[in-house]
Design an enzyme around this catalytic site. Structure first.
Site, mmCIF file in Angstrom:
data_model
loop_
_atom_site.group_PDB
_atom_site.id
_atom_site.type_symbol
_atom_site.label_atom_id
_atom_site.label_comp_id
_atom_site.label_asym_id
_atom_site.label_seq_id
_atom_site.Cartn_x
_atom_site.Cartn_y
_atom_site.Cartn_z
ATOM 1 N N GLU A 254 1.295 4.873 -2.594
ATOM 2 C CA GLU A 254 1.331 3.431 -3.294
ATOM 3 C C GLU A 254 0.348 2.438 -1.822
ATOM 4 O O GLU A 254 1.426 2.644 -1.221
ATOM 5 C CB GLU A 254 2.285 3.946 -3.865
ATOM 6 N N CYS A 288 0.037 -5.797 -2.258
ATOM 7 C CA CYS A 288 -0.972 -4.739 -2.533
ATOM 8 C C CYS A 288 -2.336 -4.993 -3.054
ATOM 9 O O CYS A 288 -3.404 -4.948 -3.127
ATOM 10 C CB CYS A 288 -0.254 -3.275 -1.863
#
Length: 486
Positions: A254, A288
């Site tokens: 991720e 993110c």
């Protein structure tokens, strides 16, 4: 609070709390006031090995444990988090500079993911498949992978450690967790303490606080773990994937993003402003999924920009302990300097600062930039801080091209008065996730989470977590007699 940090400033290996034996210490600082919270002597290569060996020993019995029994551990862990929610929130605020709103947001999601792990323990299902061979029965079992190595980041350390650790354990695996050295407590030893008190048998969850300066690639290369779950930058993620592939390990990555929030010509502008400000500035932009770029149709750009700039100017910057604070400190001085460098580079390239924030220690005030040249590398990279690029466009075709013009593909959002127009737009964007009439920052326990391109490999949450932390095994049974050619 200081005693809480001191109590958790150790390694947790094979069910025991003990100091590391490395040659240096990780110093845990409060990024707002530089208060020293804890000092943890790093784990060595030998201690990483001990953690993995302990996990391997404990995992076999755990995998054979009735899943209803395993589930009870997570029910107790959830109650412990609920009972200590304020204490954990205070710890998050102190260790990573999260605001009270951010701490509440992180804890809410953490509890939701833990609830999903309670159910996940009962989810693995087998199959019986037909065979072209007479008398043969094909059984397909879904089984734990064994041991999972988890490497978590500093921005949402409690949540992002938990969302790999808890499902992996629930599915019958053991785990070795390496938290980021800026958040060793919230992202590491705090989880160990919670699961220890919840009755998780020793050895199933190990936490090693260390760094590649001490252990190199030992955490990745060790022969015990079959899956490495990594959350962090694409640069490090590329290295993790390379090492894992070389050692025939599965990696779940991720990674970073360069999300865009797109405002079409029929959007509700006030609502789009609220969504855009949250999507860029939640947790100082250290997310993110944050909207690095806000793209606005030229026909509404002036009105949107005026409202957007006004809202950004209203955001309170300061002490994250103050409930009114929206922008707290970034994680460390290196991050603060990098953000300042990004702003300077943009201005040197010809950008205009509609809001120009100053930097004091780790407090970085918001900056809003427009007029960044279309060929600038800044529009294609991740900026992990409270800086946003406003980009006007002429029509949907240009918007799609600009959004996709980045090596990342994690999240994004589009605002429009026509939902199906928004869905059609979303389908054209090369991302793992995209949201219509909402922000870019979302995570839900049963919806696949992950990115395309440089934003990662694989997915987590719900059924995809099942795929990440289990494997399938074919066992055939011949009820008659097979025929052999010789």
């Amino acid at each position: 609070m200081s005693s809480c940090f001191t109590d958790l400033a150790q390694q947790y290996i094979d069910g025991e709390w003990r100091p590391g034996t490395g040659s240096w210490d990780v110093i845990d600082f409060n990024p707002y006031d530089d208060e020293k919270l804890a000092s943890i002597t790093v784990a060595t290569v030998d201690e990483v090995d001990q953690a993995y060996q302990a996990a391997a020993r404990a995992q076999k019995k755990w995998a054979e444990t009735n899943p209803y029994t395993r589930r009870a551990v997570f029910e107790r862990a959830l109650r412990l988090i609920e009972d200590r929610e304020q204490e954990i929130a205070d710890l998050i605020i102190a260790e990573l500079g999260g605001t009270r709103v951010k701490a509440g947001f992180e804890l809410h999601l953490a509890k939701e993911f833990l609830r999903e792990s309670i159910h996940l323990a009962l989810r693995p299902e087998g199959k019986i498949l037909p065979s072209p061979t007479e008398g043969k029965e094909n059984r397909v079992y879904r089984v734990p992978v064994g041991v999972v190595g988890v490497i978590s980041p500093f921005n949402f350390p409690f949540l992002l450690s938990l969302k790999s650790v808890a499902p992996a354990l629930a599915l019958g695996n053991a785990v070795v967790l390496k938290p980021h050295q800026n958040t060793p407590i919230a992202g590491g030893t705090l989880l160990a303490k919670i699961f220890e008190e919840a009755g998780l048998p020793g050895g199933l969850l190990n936490v090693v606080v260390t760094d590649i300066a001490e252990i190199g690639d030992a955490f990745l290369e060790h022969p015990v773990p079959k899956v490495i779950s990594f959350t962090g930058s694409d640069k490090v993620g590329r290295h993790v994937a390379t090492v894992c592939a070389r050692h025939f390990k599965r990696s779940v990555l991720e990674l970073g993003g360069n999300s865009a929030l797109v405002v079409l010509d029929d959007a509700a502008l006030d609502y789009a402003v609220d969504a855009a400000v949250f999507s860029r500035f939640v947790h100082q932009g250290q997310v993110c999924m944050a909207a690095n770029r806000v793209l606005v149709d030229a026909s509404v750009a002036d009105e949107f920009t005026e409202k957007f700039v006004a809202k950004v100017r209203s955001l309170k910057v300061g002490d994250p302990r103050d409930p009114e604070t929206v922008i707290g400190p970034v994680i460390n001085s290196a991050q603060a300097n990098a953000i300042s460098g990004t702003v300077e580079q943009a201005l040197a390239e010809g950008a205009t600062a509609l809001v120009r924030g100053s930097t004091t220690n780790n407090l970085v005030e918001p900056t809003v930039l427009t007029g960044v040249p279309a060929d600038s590398a800044l529009l294609r990279q991740e900026v992990f801080g409270p800086v946003v690029f406003l980009v006007p466009f002429d029509g949907e075709e240009e918007a799609v091209r600009i959004v996709n013009d980045t090596p990342y593909g994690l999240s994004g959002a589009v605002h429009t008065g026509d939902i199906e127009r928004g869905v059609a737009f979303a389908k054209r964007i090369d991302t793992g996730m995209f949201h219509v009439n909402d922000g870019t920052v979302h995570d839900e326990p049963i919806v696949p989470f992950g990115g395309e391109k440089h934003s990662g490999l694989g997915r987590l949450n719900g059924e995809t977590t099942l795929e990440a932390f289990t494997t399938v095994k074919w066992i055939s049974v011949q009820h008659g007699r097979s025929g052999f050619p010789f």
